[in-house]
Design a protein around this motif. Structure first.
Motif, PDB file in Angstrom:
ATOM      1  N   GLU A 138       0.821  -1.208   0.000  1.00  0.00           N
ATOM      2  CA  GLU A 138       0.000   0.000   0.000  1.00  0.00           C
ATOM      3  C   GLU A 138       0.860   1.265   0.000  1.00  0.00           C
ATOM      4  OE1 GLU A 138      -4.005  -1.646   2.274  1.00  0.00           O
ATOM      5  OE2 GLU A 138      -2.451  -0.635   3.457  1.00  0.00           O
ATOM      6  N   GLU A 139       1.896   1.245   0.800  1.00  0.00           N
ATOM      7  CA  GLU A 139       2.728   2.447   0.920  1.00  0.00           C
ATOM      8  C   GLU A 139       3.643   2.666  -0.283  1.00  0.00           C
ATOM      9  OE1 GLU A 139       2.366   4.770   3.211  1.00  0.00           O
ATOM     10  OE2 GLU A 139       0.800   3.602   4.185  1.00  0.00           O
ATOM     11  N   THR A 140       4.194   1.581  -0.835  1.00  0.00           N
ATOM     12  CA  THR A 140       5.136   1.754  -1.944  1.00  0.00           C
ATOM     13  C   THR A 140       4.442   1.809  -3.298  1.00  0.00           C
ATOM     14  OG1 THR A 140       5.556  -0.628  -2.039  1.00  0.00           O
ATOM     15  CG2 THR A 140       7.074   0.709  -0.725  1.00  0.00           C
ATOM     16  N   TYR A 141       3.555   0.858  -3.561  1.00  0.00           N
ATOM     17  CA  TYR A 141       2.902   0.811  -4.868  1.00  0.00           C
ATOM     18  C   TYR A 141       1.704   1.740  -4.958  1.00  0.00           C
ATOM     19  CZ  TYR A 141       5.552  -2.922  -7.048  1.00  0.00           C
ATOM     20  OH  TYR A 141       6.528  -3.642  -7.642  1.00  0.00           O
ATOM     21  N   LEU A 142       0.784   1.605  -4.030  1.00  0.00           N
ATOM     22  CA  LEU A 142      -0.458   2.361  -4.138  1.00  0.00           C
ATOM     23  C   LEU A 142      -0.282   3.835  -3.799  1.00  0.00           C
ATOM     24  CD1 LEU A 142      -2.934  -0.277  -2.678  1.00  0.00           C
ATOM     25  CD2 LEU A 142      -2.340   0.155  -5.062  1.00  0.00           C
ATOM     26  N   ALA A 143       0.524   4.134  -2.777  1.00  0.00           N
ATOM     27  CA  ALA A 143       0.751   5.532  -2.406  1.00  0.00           C
ATOM     28  C   ALA A 143       1.952   6.125  -3.149  1.00  0.00           C
ATOM     29  CB  ALA A 143       0.952   5.660  -0.898  1.00  0.00           C
ATOM     30  N   ASP A 144       2.684   5.263  -3.872  1.00  0.00           N
ATOM     31  CA  ASP A 144       3.836   5.687  -4.686  1.00  0.00           C
ATOM     32  C   ASP A 144       4.857   6.474  -3.864  1.00  0.00           C
ATOM     33  OD1 ASP A 144       5.271   5.686  -7.044  1.00  0.00           O
ATOM     34  OD2 ASP A 144       4.422   7.607  -7.714  1.00  0.00           O
ATOM     35  N   ARG A 145       5.184   5.929  -2.696  1.00  0.00           N
ATOM     36  CA  ARG A 145       6.153   6.573  -1.822  1.00  0.00           C
ATOM     37  C   ARG A 145       7.499   5.884  -1.972  1.00  0.00           C
ATOM     38  NH1 ARG A 145       3.941   6.431   3.936  1.00  0.00           N
ATOM     39  NH2 ARG A 145       5.813   7.647   4.319  1.00  0.00           N
ATOM     40  N   PRO A 146       8.600   6.607  -1.789  1.00  0.00           N
ATOM     41  CA  PRO A 146       9.934   6.011  -1.931  1.00  0.00           C
ATOM     42  C   PRO A 146      10.236   5.019  -0.798  1.00  0.00           C
ATOM     43  CG  PRO A 146      10.090   8.355  -1.375  1.00  0.00           C
ATOM     44  CD  PRO A 146       8.646   8.041  -1.549  1.00  0.00           C
ATOM     45  N   TYR A 147      10.980   3.980  -1.141  1.00  0.00           N
ATOM     46  CA  TYR A 147      11.323   2.937  -0.173  1.00  0.00           C
ATOM     47  C   TYR A 147      11.997   3.490   1.087  1.00  0.00           C
ATOM     48  CZ  TYR A 147      10.110  -0.915  -3.303  1.00  0.00           C
ATOM     49  OH  TYR A 147       9.438  -1.811  -4.092  1.00  0.00           O
ATOM     50  N   PRO A 148      13.000   4.359   0.968  1.00  0.00           N
ATOM     51  CA  PRO A 148      13.659   4.850   2.198  1.00  0.00           C
ATOM     52  C   PRO A 148      12.693   5.550   3.160  1.00  0.00           C
ATOM     53  CG  PRO A 148      14.963   5.425   0.266  1.00  0.00           C
ATOM     54  CD  PRO A 148      13.672   4.869  -0.231  1.00  0.00           C
ATOM     55  N   GLU A 153       9.585   5.242   8.219  1.00  0.00           N
ATOM     56  CA  GLU A 153       8.301   5.384   8.915  1.00  0.00           C
ATOM     57  C   GLU A 153       7.923   4.099   9.649  1.00  0.00           C
ATOM     58  OE1 GLU A 153       3.815   5.550   7.433  1.00  0.00           O
ATOM     59  OE2 GLU A 153       4.957   7.331   6.827  1.00  0.00           O
ATOM     60  N   LEU A 154       8.188   2.951   9.010  1.00  0.00           N
ATOM     61  CA  LEU A 154       7.852   1.669   9.619  1.00  0.00           C
ATOM     62  C   LEU A 154       8.895   1.205  10.639  1.00  0.00           C
ATOM     63  CD1 LEU A 154       6.539  -0.270   6.482  1.00  0.00           C
ATOM     64  CD2 LEU A 154       5.188   0.806   8.288  1.00  0.00           C
ATOM     65  N   GLY A 155      10.047   1.874  10.652  1.00  0.00           N
ATOM     66  CA  GLY A 155      11.106   1.504  11.588  1.00  0.00           C
ATOM     67  C   GLY A 155      11.791   0.189  11.237  1.00  0.00           C
ATOM     68  N   ILE A 156      11.932  -0.072   9.953  1.00  0.00           N
ATOM     69  CA  ILE A 156      12.585  -1.296   9.492  1.00  0.00           C
ATOM     70  C   ILE A 156      13.646  -0.942   8.458  1.00  0.00           C
ATOM     71  CG2 ILE A 156      10.581  -2.787   9.915  1.00  0.00           C
ATOM     72  CD1 ILE A 156       9.927  -2.603   6.918  1.00  0.00           C
ATOM     73  N   PRO A 157      14.624  -1.828   8.255  1.00  0.00           N
ATOM     74  CA  PRO A 157      15.615  -1.570   7.214  1.00  0.00           C
ATOM     75  C   PRO A 157      14.951  -1.564   5.825  1.00  0.00           C
ATOM     76  CG  PRO A 157      16.329  -3.362   8.647  1.00  0.00           C
ATOM     77  CD  PRO A 157      14.927  -3.031   9.025  1.00  0.00           C
ATOM     78  N   GLU A 158      15.539  -0.813   4.916  1.00  0.00           N
ATOM     79  CA  GLU A 158      14.998  -0.744   3.562  1.00  0.00           C
ATOM     80  C   GLU A 158      14.989  -2.117   2.893  1.00  0.00           C
ATOM     81  OE1 GLU A 158      15.902   1.482  -0.677  1.00  0.00           O
ATOM     82  OE2 GLU A 158      16.716   2.373   1.162  1.00  0.00           O
TER      83      GLU A 158
END
Length: 183
Positions: A138-148, A153-158
């Motif tokens: 949802e965050e990367t594909y649907l919201a088209d947000r950059p991975y970093p 935001e999620l507190g996980i490694p890229e």
């Protein structure tokens, strides 16, 4: 005795269940039909026919294959298509509306309808995969947000986020195949 998959959904087996389904999905179905037909009266007829067909076919509904919402949207899609066909086979109905408006709206309706139906099916498929994978998609594909940005935001490694996206897409593909959604 009927197998569990062929038993009607309890929601549709009772009159109060149909009312609950209408309360939950009637407005969405109306908006979908209105967008597809551009006519409020016809959209109301589509919703009514959708629930009538659902009631008649309740024994064929299998909740393991699709949610009630998805099933109702598919029925509504068929009713809208039937309505378009009826309009084209009855030229006198065109006299009730402006020809130019109808002709301009027709190609957009078909394209918009496909996009809308695809969105409904993808939403249903996303509900069936794990939360971590769903959120990553949802965050990367649907919201088209950059991975970093998403990883921070999620507190996980890229790299973990990339893994979740990869496996989430695989899971989504499997779910859509189970739902018998073609390309």
């Amino acid at each position: 005795m009927a197998s569990p998959a062929s038993r009607p959904d309890p929601v549709l087996s009772r009159e109060d269940g149909v009312r609950a389904a209408y309360a939950a999905h009637g407005d969405e179905l109306y908006r979908l039909a209105l967008r597809g037909l551009g006519d409020a009266g016809a959209a109301q007829d589509v919703v009514q026919e959708t629930f009538l067909r659902a009631w008649r076919a309740r024994e064929r509904y299998d909740s393991s294959r699709a949610s009630l919402r998805t099933w109702l949207f598919e029925i509504a899609r068929n009713v809208v298509i039937d309505t378009h066909r009826a309009r084209s086979s009855r030229p006198w109905l065109r006299g009730l509306a402006d020809h130019e408006t109808l002709e301009r709206a027709a190609p957009e309706v078909a394209d918009g309808w496909e996009v809308l139906m695809r969105r409904v099916l993808v939403e249903e498929a996303l509900r069936r995969i794990g939360d971590d994978h769903r959120r990553a998609l949802e965050e990367t594909y649907l919201a088209d947000r950059p991975y970093p940005e998403v990883a921070a935001e999620l507190g996980i490694p890229e790299s973990t986020l990339r893994s979740r996206v990869f496996y989430g897409l695989k899971a989504l593909r499997v779910v859509m195949e189970e739902m018998e959604v073609t390309s």
